[in-house]
Design an enzyme around this catalytic site. Structure first.
Site: not given
Lengths: 254, 254
Positions: A9, A35, A147
């Site tokens: 993230n 990400e 993910d």
DNA sequence: CCTGATAGG
DNA sequence: CCTACCAGG
């Protein structure tokens, strides 16, 4: 071989907080990051960490998506994407080949509010199937880490009823998991080893202390081709590793 | 009457840090705030602080510009803007009338990189002249407080040579200050009381410790109409008040 | 509630 | 550098 996947993230935010994954889990030899939200030229020295071979594959859109593959030893080759520009422009997949093993790191699309992007996601899943089939035709065994943005079954999230029809738990994407793990025979080793254990999650929303209360989802996986199953020594999720709204998932292959 | 002007550079950020101006300077009876960067409906209770009459005037563009007028006693009336939609859509001016005194709080436009917006700014200045003239025709004495975004003379900024031709120190805007304070006869009371004292600034860039080293600009003023001059008891800048990249300027009228 | 991009200063 | 916005998750 110790391989780990983590949706970070935003790698720059992780770095700023001194939570870089290779510092936190020194035994890992291959990292698949999702990400990353940065191009290699935006992160300075971090692009080539000391002691690592690093490969960064970014989305065209700045600050969006992006994956990286880091390994202690150089892969024989690296493949960017799935071979389809519709998906590859979003920087979602990197494959590193090590001997007869293909390590595929992937960031599956989010199906979004109201399933707005479910078609795109299922197209991505189909392209991933073809990609994996291609690797196997080359005589490679495959591990797909990343993910998936899909909770497979009710046991894989804390609030299945409330999330009926929400992104990540839509019938269409769950059906693809059924196909991938059933029809195609890839193996969700983690669930096979913990068949009835609830509360094993890899992602928690940032709101309302969801992680402290373990109101989460298992949407990050390391799945293997059937012919790799007998080499799996260990598989773990690492909910104690902080720094992202996801936690890492690691697999050890003999 | 203790009146104070402050460019807060985002009232929500100031509030979050517990640096609200009325808490910091309890003697002030009228506050003119600039760059509030919020509509009244975005700030909850802060929109009507206990013990204050408050008026918020915002730009159409979210998070941009915006001024507020707060006073311990209710003004006889409040005027929004200058009467020209080209300027009033940017939420730059509020006028509060108290007896025969008009308190005008203003956030002058920034002339921007390369003087891109100097014409807009000079148009604003002309509209401001007309506004002040109108107030005086109504028999009001005027005090114009705010962020003029203009350093009048070399003494008003730490690096005049290096800023020759930069926004805030362009010939056109400096000429308007000359006209306003010379031809039109309004009074820069602070400079009149400190005619040769350098280092008196109201704004410092956020980079490189400029404020600690007092590398700043005097671009916030409280100027009065000639007929108000004899009522000015005190005028100060408050470089010790933190919470914004600007500091407050206060004036005391008898 | 977080990330990172962007405009504006 | 710092305040906001915004998209995306």
């Amino acid at each position: 071989m110790h391989i780990c996947s983590w949706n970070v993230n935003g790698i720059r935010a992780v770095a700023k907080r001194n939570q870089l994954p290779w510092d936190q889990m020194p035994a890992i030899e291959v990292w698949c990051l999702q990400e990353t939200k940065a191009r290699a030229d935006q992160i300075g020295d971090l692009a080539e960490p000391d002691g690592w071979f690093a490969h960064w594959f970014s989305a065209e859109k700045p600050g969006y998506s992006g994956v990286a593959l880091l390994s202690r030893t150089a892969p024989n080759r690296v493949v960017e994407g799935l071979g389809d520009p519709e998906y590859d422009c979003e920087g979602r997949v990197l494959t590193g080949v090590y001997g007869d093993l293909a390590v595929v790191g992937a960031y599956f699309p989010n199906s979004q509010e109201g399933g707005k992007r479910i078609d795109y996601k299922l197209g991505f899943c189909a392209a991933m199937e073809r990609h994996l089939a291609g690797l196997r035709r080359q005589g490679l065994r495959t591990v797909l880490l990343g993910d998936y943005n899909i909770a497979h079954r009710a046991i894989d999230l804390a609030r299945p009823k409330e999330n009926e029809g929400n992104a990540g738990f839509l019938p269409g994407e769950r059906a693809w998991m059924e196909r991938y793990l059933g029809t195609l025979g890839y193996r969700d080793v983690f669930r096979e080893r913990h068949p009835d254990e609830p509360g094993l999650y890899t992602w928690w929303t940032n709101w309302g202390g969801a992680r402290a209360r373990n109101i989460g989802w298992r949407i990050d996986y390391a799945t293997v081709s059937p012919d790799l199953m007998d080499r799996v020594a260990d598989i773990r999720i690492h909910p104690d590793i902080m720094g992202s709204d996801h936690c890492p998932v690691s697999i050890t292959l003999e």
